[in-house]
Design an enzyme around this catalytic site. Structure first.
Site, PDB file in Angstrom:
ATOM      1  N   PHE A 123       0.820  -1.228   0.000  1.00 15.45           N
ATOM      2  CA  PHE A 123       0.000   0.000   0.000  1.00 15.45           C
ATOM      3  C   PHE A 123       0.854   1.279   0.000  1.00 15.45           C
ATOM      4  O   PHE A 123       0.651   2.192   0.804  1.00 15.45           O
ATOM      5  CB  PHE A 123      -0.945   0.058   1.213  1.00 15.45           C
ATOM      6  CG  PHE A 123      -2.049  -0.955   1.243  1.00 15.45           C
ATOM      7  CD1 PHE A 123      -2.419  -1.657   0.107  1.00 15.45           C
ATOM      8  CD2 PHE A 123      -2.747  -1.187   2.424  1.00 15.45           C
ATOM      9  CE1 PHE A 123      -3.453  -2.594   0.148  1.00 15.45           C
ATOM     10  CE2 PHE A 123      -3.785  -2.113   2.476  1.00 15.45           C
ATOM     11  CZ  PHE A 123      -4.133  -2.812   1.341  1.00 15.45           C
ATOM     12  N   SER A 188      -5.517  -7.669   1.052  1.00 11.06           N
ATOM     13  CA  SER A 188      -4.134  -7.640   0.580  1.00 11.06           C
ATOM     14  C   SER A 188      -3.285  -8.506   1.496  1.00 11.06           C
ATOM     15  O   SER A 188      -3.396  -8.417   2.722  1.00 11.06           O
ATOM     16  CB  SER A 188      -3.595  -6.212   0.589  1.00 11.06           C
ATOM     17  OG  SER A 188      -2.184  -6.267   0.471  1.00 11.06           O
ATOM     18  N   ASN A 190      -0.193  -8.101   1.879  1.00  9.22           N
ATOM     19  CA  ASN A 190       1.055  -7.383   2.149  1.00  9.22           C
ATOM     20  C   ASN A 190       1.006  -6.398   3.305  1.00  9.22           C
ATOM     21  O   ASN A 190       1.960  -5.674   3.543  1.00  9.22           O
ATOM     22  CB  ASN A 190       1.501  -6.655   0.874  1.00  9.22           C
ATOM     23  CG  ASN A 190       1.704  -7.630  -0.267  1.00  9.22           C
ATOM     24  OD1 ASN A 190       2.302  -8.686  -0.069  1.00  9.22           O
ATOM     25  ND2 ASN A 190       1.186  -7.299  -1.439  1.00  9.22           N
ATOM     26  N   THR A 191      -0.128  -6.346   4.002  1.00 12.08           N
ATOM     27  CA  THR A 191      -0.215  -5.543   5.230  1.00 12.08           C
ATOM     28  C   THR A 191      -0.459  -6.528   6.362  1.00 12.08           C
ATOM     29  O   THR A 191      -1.496  -7.192   6.370  1.00 12.08           O
ATOM     30  CB  THR A 191      -1.367  -4.512   5.153  1.00 12.08           C
ATOM     31  OG1 THR A 191      -1.064  -3.569   4.124  1.00 12.08           O
ATOM     32  CG2 THR A 191      -1.554  -3.771   6.471  1.00 12.08           C
ATOM     33  N   LYS A 222     -13.598  -6.193  -0.889  1.00 13.76           N
ATOM     34  CA  LYS A 222     -12.728  -6.999  -1.766  1.00 13.76           C
ATOM     35  C   LYS A 222     -12.118  -8.127  -0.956  1.00 13.76           C
ATOM     36  O   LYS A 222     -11.490  -7.885   0.082  1.00 13.76           O
ATOM     37  CB  LYS A 222     -11.643  -6.117  -2.384  1.00 13.76           C
ATOM     38  CG  LYS A 222     -10.745  -6.888  -3.371  1.00 13.76           C
ATOM     39  CD  LYS A 222      -9.943  -5.942  -4.226  1.00 13.76           C
ATOM     40  CE  LYS A 222      -9.004  -6.675  -5.154  1.00 13.76           C
ATOM     41  NZ  LYS A 222      -8.247  -5.767  -6.019  1.00 13.76           N
TER      42      LYS A 222
HETATM   43  C1  LIG Z   1       1.502  -4.623  -8.547  1.00 16.50           C
HETATM   44  C2  LIG Z   1       0.111  -4.862  -8.014  1.00 16.50           C
HETATM   45  C3  LIG Z   1      -0.403  -3.986  -7.076  1.00 16.50           C
HETATM   46  C4  LIG Z   1      -1.687  -4.191  -6.568  1.00 16.50           C
HETATM   47  N1  LIG Z   1      -2.181  -3.319  -5.666  1.00 16.50           N
HETATM   48  C5  LIG Z   1      -3.440  -3.479  -5.195  1.00 16.50           C
HETATM   49  C6  LIG Z   1      -3.996  -2.568  -4.286  1.00 16.50           C
HETATM   50  O1  LIG Z   1      -3.379  -1.572  -3.913  1.00 16.50           O
HETATM   51  N2  LIG Z   1      -5.256  -2.790  -3.834  1.00 16.50           N
HETATM   52  C7  LIG Z   1      -6.003  -3.862  -4.237  1.00 16.50           C
HETATM   53  O2  LIG Z   1      -7.153  -4.015  -3.804  1.00 16.50           O
HETATM   54  N3  LIG Z   1      -5.505  -4.745  -5.128  1.00 16.50           N
HETATM   55  C8  LIG Z   1      -4.254  -4.586  -5.606  1.00 16.50           C
HETATM   56  N4  LIG Z   1      -3.743  -5.476  -6.497  1.00 16.50           N
HETATM   57  C9  LIG Z   1      -4.571  -6.643  -6.881  1.00 16.50           C
HETATM   58  C10 LIG Z   1      -5.336  -6.429  -8.174  1.00 16.50           C
HETATM   59  O3  LIG Z   1      -6.247  -5.369  -8.066  1.00 16.50           O
HETATM   60  C11 LIG Z   1      -6.094  -7.721  -8.566  1.00 16.50           C
HETATM   61  O4  LIG Z   1      -7.074  -7.996  -7.581  1.00 16.50           O
HETATM   62  C12 LIG Z   1      -5.187  -8.921  -8.692  1.00 16.50           C
HETATM   63  O5  LIG Z   1      -3.939  -8.573  -9.235  1.00 16.50           O
HETATM   64  C13 LIG Z   1      -5.793 -10.018  -9.560  1.00 16.50           C
HETATM   65  O6  LIG Z   1      -6.043  -9.553 -10.871  1.00 16.50           O
HETATM   66  P1  LIG Z   1      -5.043  -9.810 -12.108  1.00 16.50           P
HETATM   67  O7  LIG Z   1      -4.753 -11.292 -12.135  1.00 16.50           O
HETATM   68  O8  LIG Z   1      -5.794  -9.306 -13.312  1.00 16.50           O
HETATM   69  O9  LIG Z   1      -3.817  -9.033 -11.839  1.00 16.50           O
HETATM   70  C14 LIG Z   1      -2.469  -5.304  -7.013  1.00 16.50           C
HETATM   71  C15 LIG Z   1      -1.932  -6.168  -7.978  1.00 16.50           C
HETATM   72  C16 LIG Z   1      -0.668  -5.966  -8.475  1.00 16.50           C
HETATM   73  C17 LIG Z   1      -0.131  -6.926  -9.502  1.00 16.50           C
END
Ligand SMILES: Cc1cc2nc3c(=O)[nH]c(=O)nc-3n(C[C@H](O)[C@H](O)[C@H](O)COP(=O)(O)O)c2cc1C
Length: 376
Positions: A123, A188, A190-191, A222
């Site tokens: 974040f 997430s 990562n927190t 989410k």
């Molecule tokens: C580099 C990166 C940063 C992300 N940051 C967030 C975030 O700040 N908040 C969030 O809800 N999801 C975050 N996500 C998750 C994406 O919104 C998504 O839920 C997840 O990557 C699955 O979708 P995808 O397979 O199309 O990437 C992040 C994903 C990536 C790859």
């Protein structure tokens, strides 16, 4: 153009560190966004409009059901660009009440053999007040928004878990006036401790405080792909009880099963995995939520979508909107148009006039086949 990205631009970008290439691509997009002629040319190449795709969700008009997922434009720096890229909506954030730098770099990694990414960004964002000021400046020069804007909020790292509700409330109050829908991110990886907020009692407390504070603004939660069926049933029940407007399924996964990438390359790669390996799990979660909610709770499907077939699978599983992140990184800017065109072709082939007719048909079919086999 798609080939140009895949054969020239992507190999160049992929030579750089993943976060550095994101920064460069972002910078290029910001420059393009400032040049009206360039932006118009991009829009001509990237947009795809079709009456089958225009939809109403949360009382808003969506020009199409494909959105940019949270995490790409964390600080609302390119809000006016995403419509030119062809997206039907954008989710900004995750934004926290307290600005924070995120985890130490490197924190973003590509797994090309799996068409995946691993991130442990943590974040990194400018904080709710700064983002709110940025959005406030935009309001007078961008009065008729061409696409709905979702705002995704998370817990600040410095806030202890016991103080999470107040911390979320601070972000909500700063940002709610700019949001067409708000998302509580409790998923997430990562927190530290964040995912504990998905547990029934914790989530109930959070929703009980945040829902009334949102007033008319739609509120979604989410969730992580790791939730089991019992936990998903809890989420649906709480969503109903607290008048949630939808669920976003799913965030990244901590699971590393069945990857093509050599195990040695994965050692120490803590973080959330996104992209192709997430697709099946994310689809299963969407289908389960759809079944549990009897199709009454809008689901935004996200996880491993790369083409129109993937998007169509998510819609047939029960998603009424879909998003992508990793598919955008691997596919480039023209992937949005490509997905939308394929989606319309799949709808046509199945005899549907409009996207709404396809939502959840796989879930309905599988429960029909279950009940007809039970009849035998
Ligand atoms: C580099 C990166 C940063 C992300 N940051 C967030 C975030 O700040 N908040 C969030 O809800 N999801 C975050 N996500 C998750 C994406 O919104 C998504 O839920 C997840 O990557 C699955 O979708 P995808 O397979 O199309 O990437 C992040 C994903 C990536 C790859």
């Amino acid at each position: 153009m798609v080939e140009l990205y895949r054969s020239i631009l992507r190999p160049l970008l992929f030579r750089l560190d993943a976060e550095e290439s994101h920064r460069l691509a972002f910078k290029a997009m910001r420059a393009a966004n400032r040049l009206p002629l360039v932006k118009r040319a991009i829009a001509r190449q990237c947009r795809y409009r079709h009456p089958s795709l225009i939809c109403q969700r949360f009382g808003q008009r969506f020009p199409n059901p494909l959105g940019l997922a949270a995490g790409f434009d964390k600080n609302a720096e390119l809000v006016t660009f995403w419509s030119a890229c062809g997206f039907g909506f954008v989710e900004l954030g995750t934004i926290t009440a307290v600005p924070q730098p995120g985890n130490d770099k490197p924190r973003l990694f590509r797994l090309p053999a799996d068409r995946a990414l691993i991130n442990r960004m943590g974040f990194n964002n400018d904080g709710a007040e700064v983002v709110a000021a940025r959005l406030r400046k935009l309001s007078p020069i961008w009065p008729a928004r061409p696409l709905p804007i979702g705002i995704n909020i998370g817990k600040s790292k410095v806030a202890p878990l016991e103080a999470a509700t107040d911390d979320y409330l601070a972000s909500l109050r700063a940002l709610v006036e700019f949001a067409d829908y708000l998302v509580i991110n409790v998923s997430s990886p990562n927190t530290p401790g964040l995912r504990e907020l998905q547990q029934r009692d914790e989530l109930e407390r959070l929703l009980g405080a945040l829902r009334p504070a949102c007033r008319q603004t739609p509120l979604l939660v989410k969730i992580a792909p790791e939730l089991n069926d019992e936990q998903l049933a809890d989420v649906v029940e709480l969503a109903r009880a607290h008048g949630l407007d939808g669920i976003i399924a799913t965030n990244t996964t901590t699971n590393r099963a069945n990857l093509q990438t050599e195990e040695i390359e994965l050692v120490g790669q803590v973080g959330g995995l996104s992209g192709r390996p997430l697709k099946e799990r994310s689809l299963r979660v969407i289908a389960t939520l759809y079944r549990l909610s009897k199709g009454e709770l809008p689901i935004i499907g996200v996880g491993g979508l790369f083409d129109g077939n993937d998007a169509y699978d998510a819609i047939r599983a029960g998603a009424s909107l879909v998003q992508l992140y990793t598919g955008f990184v691997y596919g480039g800017p023209l992937v949005v148009r490509q997905i939308l065109k394929q989606l319309v072709a799949r709808l046509r082939a199945d005899g549907y006039e409009h996207i709404d007719e396809a939502i959840g048909v796989d879930a309905a079919e599988s429960s029909e086949s279950r009940s007809s086999s039970a009849d035998l």
